[in-house]
Write a protein that holds these residues in place. Structure first.
Motif, PDB file in Angstrom:
ATOM      1  N   ARG A 227       0.850  -1.195   0.000  1.00  0.00           N
ATOM      2  CA  ARG A 227       0.000   0.000   0.000  1.00  0.00           C
ATOM      3  C   ARG A 227       0.884   1.244   0.000  1.00  0.00           C
ATOM      4  O   ARG A 227       1.034   1.916   1.019  1.00  0.00           O
ATOM      5  N   PRO A 228       1.477   1.560  -1.157  1.00  0.00           N
ATOM      6  CA  PRO A 228       2.421   2.681  -1.189  1.00  0.00           C
ATOM      7  C   PRO A 228       1.783   3.998  -0.762  1.00  0.00           C
ATOM      8  O   PRO A 228       2.483   4.944  -0.423  1.00  0.00           O
ATOM      9  N   ASP A 229       0.454   4.056  -0.763  1.00  0.00           N
ATOM     10  CA  ASP A 229      -0.197   5.291  -0.304  1.00  0.00           C
ATOM     11  C   ASP A 229      -0.057   5.452   1.220  1.00  0.00           C
ATOM     12  O   ASP A 229      -0.156   6.546   1.753  1.00  0.00           O
ATOM     13  N   LEU A 230       0.166   4.343   1.922  1.00  0.00           N
ATOM     14  CA  LEU A 230       0.252   4.400   3.378  1.00  0.00           C
ATOM     15  C   LEU A 230       1.687   4.423   3.902  1.00  0.00           C
ATOM     16  O   LEU A 230       1.982   5.048   4.901  1.00  0.00           O
TER      17      LEU A 230
ATOM     18  N   SER B 109      10.882  16.177  -2.568  1.00  0.00           N
ATOM     19  CA  SER B 109       9.490  16.003  -2.987  1.00  0.00           C
ATOM     20  C   SER B 109       9.182  14.515  -2.975  1.00  0.00           C
ATOM     21  O   SER B 109      10.098  13.682  -2.931  1.00  0.00           O
ATOM     22  N   ALA B 110       7.900  14.237  -3.021  1.00  0.00           N
ATOM     23  CA  ALA B 110       7.496  12.821  -3.034  1.00  0.00           C
ATOM     24  C   ALA B 110       8.050  12.138  -4.281  1.00  0.00           C
ATOM     25  O   ALA B 110       8.523  11.001  -4.223  1.00  0.00           O
ATOM     26  N   ALA B 111       8.026  12.838  -5.412  1.00  0.00           N
ATOM     27  CA  ALA B 111       8.510  12.236  -6.655  1.00  0.00           C
ATOM     28  C   ALA B 111       9.996  11.929  -6.555  1.00  0.00           C
ATOM     29  O   ALA B 111      10.464  10.885  -7.018  1.00  0.00           O
ATOM     30  N   GLU B 112      10.731  12.832  -5.926  1.00  0.00           N
ATOM     31  CA  GLU B 112      12.170  12.596  -5.798  1.00  0.00           C
ATOM     32  C   GLU B 112      12.432  11.414  -4.872  1.00  0.00           C
ATOM     33  O   GLU B 112      13.301  10.580  -5.131  1.00  0.00           O
ATOM     34  N   LYS B 113      11.637  11.322  -3.811  1.00  0.00           N
ATOM     35  CA  LYS B 113      11.850  10.202  -2.887  1.00  0.00           C
ATOM     36  C   LYS B 113      11.519   8.871  -3.571  1.00  0.00           C
ATOM     37  O   LYS B 113      12.224   7.876  -3.410  1.00  0.00           O
ATOM     38  N   ASN B 114      10.476   8.876  -4.348  1.00  0.00           N
ATOM     39  CA  ASN B 114      10.121   7.654  -5.092  1.00  0.00           C
ATOM     40  C   ASN B 114      11.254   7.222  -6.004  1.00  0.00           C
ATOM     41  O   ASN B 114      11.574   6.042  -6.098  1.00  0.00           O
ATOM     42  N   LEU B 115      11.821   8.193  -6.677  1.00  0.00           N
ATOM     43  CA  LEU B 115      12.936   7.882  -7.569  1.00  0.00           C
ATOM     44  C   LEU B 115      14.099   7.315  -6.766  1.00  0.00           C
ATOM     45  O   LEU B 115      14.694   6.298  -7.143  1.00  0.00           O
TER      46      LEU B 115
ATOM     47  N   ASN C 206      10.847  10.122 -14.841  1.00  0.00           N
ATOM     48  CA  ASN C 206      10.109  11.100 -15.648  1.00  0.00           C
ATOM     49  C   ASN C 206       9.146  11.929 -14.811  1.00  0.00           C
ATOM     50  O   ASN C 206       8.990  13.125 -15.051  1.00  0.00           O
ATOM     51  N   SER C 207       8.523  11.331 -13.789  1.00  0.00           N
ATOM     52  CA  SER C 207       7.662  12.127 -12.893  1.00  0.00           C
ATOM     53  C   SER C 207       8.498  13.184 -12.182  1.00  0.00           C
ATOM     54  O   SER C 207       8.106  14.337 -12.081  1.00  0.00           O
TER      55      SER C 207
ATOM     56  N   GLU D 143       8.383  17.555 -12.701  1.00  0.00           N
ATOM     57  CA  GLU D 143       8.026  18.556 -11.697  1.00  0.00           C
ATOM     58  C   GLU D 143       9.245  19.261 -11.085  1.00  0.00           C
ATOM     59  O   GLU D 143       9.106  19.986 -10.122  1.00  0.00           O
ATOM     60  N   THR D 144      10.401  19.007 -11.627  1.00  0.00           N
ATOM     61  CA  THR D 144      11.598  19.628 -11.047  1.00  0.00           C
ATOM     62  C   THR D 144      12.335  20.428 -12.111  1.00  0.00           C
ATOM     63  O   THR D 144      12.655  19.889 -13.171  1.00  0.00           O
ATOM     64  N   ARG D 145      12.549  21.716 -11.802  1.00  0.00           N
ATOM     65  CA  ARG D 145      13.309  22.525 -12.760  1.00  0.00           C
ATOM     66  C   ARG D 145      14.775  22.431 -12.384  1.00  0.00           C
ATOM     67  O   ARG D 145      15.257  23.133 -11.512  1.00  0.00           O
TER      68      ARG D 145
END
Ligand code: ARG
Length: 594
Positions: free
Chosen positions: A33-36, A507-513, A548-549, A553-555
């Protein structure tokens, strides 16, 4: 380096132990449950039975202990009813882990102290028959496995195992004899040297074999003659054997060219014929030791086991006329490999319809002691390549799809795409197209679980979006381009780039990466252990999506805070490095532009 999951499990295990429970209960996994949460541990559920306690009591205590630890690697450790532990990693810990991964030559993958010697038997083309789409999978999967194994530190040897000793050779010789009876190879009184030049070309062979095969099915006498000629060849009748050598030379030169087009190569070019001379000794020994016995005139080894759910017929070693079979050459090849390489494992990559054959061969090899009892013999069976109609892939007019045609079709399709990019100079377009087409073809195949059939969908395979090879390459090209700009702007070189350090995710996207990158070693090792290139494909697809996400969202380049920007550049360097290692292991690579 320790795998991230092992490290997490160890830390959670320490907390279990500190609370008086078995440390093994700390085994954690990626969250379902990656949302949790990011990781989870269900150890308290198992512990509940062992310690006769409510699971949440155990989970509460462990979570409290993990939470109270200043040095903890977790940002949060929550106990949730009925007794699960939900875990999130500290950003600073994840970043420091990735710094170590970046510094490691294999991105954290542990190389076993003792390498295993593994032979992979793949390719398996039949001499004098053109390669068709069915040969694609064996070549592509086998090559990927070989490279994955090597990346993981094993000694892996690829053997093409040519089909060069069967009836098809007798058929070609028979047809040649009908057409050119005057050839010196058919003169029994001839004692001189045979000509250096072959009396046919590869295109001749490509026509001769199907013609002969068709005739043998329609004309009984022709068939008998071909059988007889096969037998004479196997007894090495001088002229036939010399002619056979010519067929091999012409055919192998052509095969080499074809496999090179697929970036597939073999250390050993052995075949069924290579073991012809050791068959008699092997058979004698099987008889003498009582493993082989006669049954209806044939020589067989019983391989059935009580626990077999369906009957496994005996393995036939010699037919009633004394002729060797596919099983015989495979058994002799095992003996030969054992003798020369003493392998820990032999892997066979063939169509899954050969499963019974390999069950019989493997059992017979162990029963007859051709290999050490601990030598693992393993069949990696693959499914069929189908067309969009769900039936085996054919040409438009219903013929067999030749591998060469397939490769040139996909190259053309890709070239048309690449040509629309004005950034690519026209003299580079073809090379680039070939490189991307190779990825399209190989990824299209490898991303499917090997044992399953798949649909060959050229358009889909070539798409730059979605779960495709070109999409992965596109991601790599994008990273290369940003890194190029960064180097240009800062005057830093590649070595300097490697010095930069990944920083805590913002950011969440960076942490996921970052989390995806941290799992590389675990995935690579597992994909190799399970002979499952599709798992590595799924991983690089997920990694590319994460990248890519993050990218969208990252400049990155406009970022004025240098430390921040450098941290991101380090992340890009690592992402590219891991994608390069993975695609390299799968057997393809990215261009600089596409
Ligand atoms: N030539 C065989 C075929 O076309 C495949 C060989 C696979 N390898 C083996 N050791 N049997 O079916």
């Amino acid at each position: 380096m320790q795998k991230l999951l092992d490290l997490i499990s160890e830390k959670v295990g320490e907390a279990f132990a500190a609370e008086g429970y078995d440390g093994e209960l700390g085994r954690s996994s990626v969250s379902s449950r990656p949302d949790l949460c990011e990781f989870q541990c269900n150890g308290a559920m198992a512990g509940a039975k062992q310690y006769h306690k409510a699971p949440f009591m155990i989970a509460d205590a462990v979570a409290a202990r993990l939470g109270a630890d200043e040095e903890s690697i977790f940002e949060s450790a929550e106990s949730v009813k009925p007794g699960f532990l939900n875990l999130k990693l500290k950003k600073s810990f994840l970043a420091s882990y990735l710094v170590k991964v970046s510094r490691d030559e294999k991105f954290g993958l542990q190389i076993p102290e003792k390498e295993k010697t593994i032979i992979i038997d793949y390719g398996g083309p039949n001499v004098a028959k053109p390669l068709h789409v069915g040969h694609l999978r064996s070549a592509v999967i086998g090559e990927a496995l070989k490279r994955m194994g090597r990346y993981c530190g094993d000694k892996v040897i690829g053997d093409i195992h040519l089909g060069d000793w069967g009836l098809q050779m007798g058929l070609v010789i028979t047809e040649l004899r009908h057409r050119y009876p005057e050839l010196v190879y058919f003169d029994d009184n001839y004692v001189g040297e045979y000509p250096a030049e072959a009396p046919f070309t590869v295109s001749d062979l490509e026509e001769i074999y199907p013609t002969a095969s068709k005739k043998s099915k329609e004309d009984e006498d022709y068939y008998k003659e071909a059988m007889e000629n096969t037998h004479l060849l196997q007894e090495k009748k001088r002229g036939f054997y010399a002619l056979w050598q010519k067929i091999i030379d012409v055919s192998v030169a052509d095969l080499k060219k074809n496999y090179k087009n697929l970036d597939v190569d073999f250390e050993l070019w052995n075949g069924e014929a290579s073991v012809n001379d050791i068959i008699p000794g092997m058979v004698d020994k099987m008889k003498a030791e009582g493993h082989a016995h006669e049954s209806n005139g044939a020589l067989v080894v019983d391989v059935a086991e009580d626990s077999d759910p369906k009957e496994i017929p005996p393995c036939i070693i010699l037919k009633s006329d004394g002729a060797a079979l596919y099983t015989t050459t495979d058994l002799a090849t095992i003996l030969d490999r054992e003798d020369k390489f003493d392998p820990d494992e032999i892997l066979y990559v063939t169509d899954k319809r050969q499963e019974l054959h390999f069950v019989q061969v493997f059992r017979a090899a162990h029963i007859c002691g051709l290999v050490r009892p601990e030598t693992e013999l393993r069949h990696v069976g693959f499914g069929t390549v189908n067309g969009k109609d769900g039936k085996p892939f054919k040409t438009r007019d219903g013929g067999i799809m030749r591998l060469e045609t397939l490769i040139s079709d996909i190259n053309d399709e890709m070239l048309a795409k690449i040509k629309t990019n004005p950034d690519i100079p026209s003299d580079e377009a073809e090379t680039t197209a070939r490189q991307v087409a190779m990825a399209a073809l190989k990824y299209g195949d490898l991303s499917n679980q090997a044992s399953k059939d798949y649909i060959f969908d050229m358009e889909k395979f070539c798409s730059f979006e979605g779960d495709t090879g070109p999409y992965i390459l596109y991601t790599m090209v994008r990273i290369k381009s940003i890194l190029g700009k960064y180097m240009e702007q800062t005057g830093k070189d590649k070595a300097a780039l490697k010095e930069l350090e990944v920083r805590g995710a913002q950011s969440a996207a960076e942490k996921n990466l970052q989390m995806s990158l941290a799992r590389f070693s675990e995935i690579m090792r597992n994909a190799w252990d399970e002979c499952a290139p599709h798992k590595l494909c799924a991983y690089i697809y997920e990694l590319s999506n994460c990248f890519n996400s993050f990218y969208h969202e990252t400049r990155i380049m406009p970022e004025e805070n240098e430390e921040k920007r450098n941290g991101w550049i380090a992340l890009l360097v690592l992402t590219l490095g891991i994608l390069e290692a993975s695609t390299g292991a799968l057997g393809f690579s990215a261009p600089d532009k596409m």
